[in-house]
Design a protein around this motif. Structure first.
Motif, PDB file in Angstrom:
ATOM      1  N   ARG A  48       0.859  -1.188   0.000  1.00 57.61           N
ATOM      2  CA  ARG A  48       0.000   0.000   0.000  1.00 57.61           C
ATOM      3  C   ARG A  48       0.891   1.233   0.000  1.00 57.61           C
ATOM      4  O   ARG A  48       1.818   1.323   0.812  1.00 57.61           O
ATOM      5  N   HIS A  96       2.791  -2.374   5.228  1.00 54.48           N
ATOM      6  CA  HIS A  96       2.330  -2.652   3.860  1.00 54.48           C
ATOM      7  C   HIS A  96       3.087  -1.811   2.833  1.00 54.48           C
ATOM      8  O   HIS A  96       3.199  -2.213   1.682  1.00 54.48           O
ATOM      9  N   HIS A 121      -2.539 -10.789   9.411  1.00 56.33           N
ATOM     10  CA  HIS A 121      -1.438  -9.984   8.864  1.00 56.33           C
ATOM     11  C   HIS A 121      -0.111 -10.728   9.014  1.00 56.33           C
ATOM     12  O   HIS A 121       0.344 -10.991  10.116  1.00 56.33           O
TER      13      HIS A 121
HETATM   14 ZN   LIG Z   1      -2.070  -5.744   7.322  1.00 59.54          ZN
END
Ligand SMILES: [Zn+2]
Length: 247
Positions: free
Chosen positions: A128, A161, A220
């Motif tokens: 991200r 991320h 995660h």
């Molecule tokens: Zn995550």
């Protein structure tokens, strides 16, 4: 699974010294000499060495290191983007979920192994960008307030991320998607037990919020390479604790 584990461990040992990033030239030279002298039959001797990889030769500061540690105290700059982002060849929740190449390959192998155990994994989020994370975090703040939002979402620059090495995982039926109950699903249990065999660790474990700064996120996973994932998993510690990287 035991046989599988042994095969993976032997792959891990063969990989010793080649995936460890170091900025210490003298150590790099020593590693290179050792590698060139190693034959396949002697590589198994490396087992002891892999246990002993001192943390100081791992690079937690270099943003491009697979060992980089990003948290609320160690941020990425706004303009950082990994150079080797690729689309993992796995089932994804949307068309584009890029990750760094090495992590994407490991993820593919993990998905294939999970499929053999009857699990239909799905990649929910990979890389991200800073600006994407900012939008995400701002939305959560508007909904829950900043303090609450920052327990489950990272401020821009503080998200793993953005390294391209983290993956949020779920299953294609989206059961307990990004929810605490994912830990009790077959997939959640399988990942907690087996992800280290592919170089991933569960980054935000249960009851470690004081250390990681984030609530338990059973979905995660963070890629740190086979050798280190094995060691961290065996320790039962977080990255911050295992590498004594608390400040
Ligand atoms: Zn995550």
């Amino acid at each position: 699974m035991k046989k599988f584990l042994l095969i993976l461990l032997s792959i891990m040992l063969i990989g010793c010294g080649t995936k460890t990033e170091s900025h210490d030239e003298s150590k790099e030279d020593i590693n290179k000499e050792e590698e060139s002298e190693m034959s396949e039959t002697t590589q198994v001797v490396d087992e002891e060495k892999s246990e002993e990889i001192p943390a100081e030769i791992l690079d937690f500061e270099d943003f491009n290191s697979i060992h980089v540690i990003i948290n609320k105290k160690h941020e990425l700059p706004e303009d950082y983007e990994p150079e080797d982002l690729v689309e993992p060849e796995v089932k994804k929740i949307r068309e584009s979920c890029p990750m760094r190449e090495e992590a994407a390959q490991a993820l593919k192998e993990m998905f294939e192994a999970a499929a053999k155990d009857g699990l239909d994994l799905m990649l929910v989020s990979g890389y991200r960008s800073y600006s994407y994370q900012k939008g995400l975090f701002d939305n959560y703040v508007a909904r829950d307030g900043e303090e609450a939002a920052n327990r489950y979402s990272a401020r821009p620059g503080q998200s793993e991320h953005q390294t391209g090495l983290a993956a949020d995982l779920g299953t294609s039926d989206q059961a307990c998607l990004l929810m605490g109950c994912f830990k009790d699903t077959e997939a959640g249990k399988w990942l907690a037990e087996n992800s280290y065999l592919f170089g991933f660790v569960l980054r935000y474990p249960e009851e470690k919020e004081e250390v990681t700064g984030y609530i338990y996120e059973p979905w995660h996973f963070r890629y740190i390479g086979l050798e280190q994932a094995y060691l961290v998993h065996e320790s039962g510690l977080t990255l911050e604790e295992y590498y004594d990287y608390m400040d």
